[in-house]
Design an enzyme around this catalytic site. Sequence first.
Site: not given
Ligand code: GLU
Length: 455
Positions: A145
């Site tokens: 992240k």
């Molecule tokens: N931001 C999204 C999550 O927290 C998706 C991340 C992604 O698709 O890589 O699941």
Amino acid sequence: MASTTTTDDETDGVDESTGGDEIASDGVDGSTEADDVDDETETESALETARRQLQQAAALVDVDQHIVDRLKYPKAVHEVTVPVERDDGSVDLFTGYRAQHDSVRGPFKGGLRYHPDVTRDECVGLGMWMTWKCAVMDIPFGGAKGGVAVDPKSLSDDETERLTRRFAGELRDVIGPNTDIPAPDMGTTPQTMAWLMDAYSMQEGETTPGVVTGKPPVVGGSEGRDGAPGRSVALVTREAVEYYGKDLAETTVAIQGFGSVGANAARLLDEWGASVVAVSDVNGAIYDQSGLDTHAVQSHGEQPEAVMGHDAPATLSNEELLELDVDVLVPAAVGNVLTVENADDVAADLIVEGANGPTTSGAGEVFAERDIPVIPDILANAGGVTVSYFEWLQDINRRKWSLERVHEELDAEMLSAWHRVREEHEARDVTWRDAAYVVALSRVAEAHATRGLWP
Ligand code: GLU
């Protein structure tokens, strides 16, 4: 563009908590939006919560303690400085991060958020959750992240584009279609991903759509990606309601957050017969005990902060929404909204986590004592990353799937993950969160054990 790798451990965190303003996207996914809700009470960083959850799950699984110890830390955290020229010619500096937690099962995967509360620890904690989310879904990705500590509302579109392109430049050596694949998250959108993809592709000298997911379909995005986290929340809610012997047609639902996650979940549940009695955005909630017409309420993506402008019999605060006497509560806004301060006042029979980390550890204990099942984020909102995986498959194979195919495959993956977690829930008589962690941690730990210590 040097990115530096750090391993220090500061803490702060506010996770997605409070906020303020926008909510994001799908809480999960990113999509943008949402609203957000304040939480001025207990603060627990995403990293603290994630570590506590891991520790608890590790006690349930026969796994080498060295592997568990390793999984409490990120593999690497990249911190970068992002200078941005403002429209008036001045230059501001912002700090950006990419926390890469684990890649034993495949490339790092997870969103990038633009939010003032972004910190190193928040990225690490949220990156850990991505590792578990991908593993619960059995997707061949690891967890990461990142984000920039900036209020996206303070940037013009041009400034956001410049910030994104520069951030992409700083992360160039870190991301890639086979190494680390970002996606939208709070405060970032499909357009942000298009800029990121373009900046990366220009540096590489070749169009590389697989470097990010959540792009607009015209540049290699997948049909159905935007609505996927909300769809998975709705699917899991439907299964959980049925599991507890209720009829969806007689189920009342309150949803906090009307961004991509909340609005899509609300509308699907409404279509499937549930009565969505309350929805909210950052300004507050609307309530109709006979059920709202969820298609008539504008989502954050359609018209930011429009919920309170919708004509409804009653309005409530976000805090009051969380305490409504409904069958299902779906916190789909920001993190840390269910805390020890309000957990005793929650009157719902079932909680389905649409946002990432909406329940603090303390609140989780209260819900366990009170026998209120909590279907965890790493399962419930995993539709986003699942369709991200479909998008990546389409990109690297240069093929396009229809929306029908995406829905069919997503529904099948969600049901299969739901049943796998349900088996652990029943066999071990543990909470749904612990059951999901058992499934995820077992897969990740086995991969580490099989590959050996090095990865
Ligand atoms: N931001 C999204 C999550 O927290 C998706 C991340 C992604 O698709 O890589 O699941």
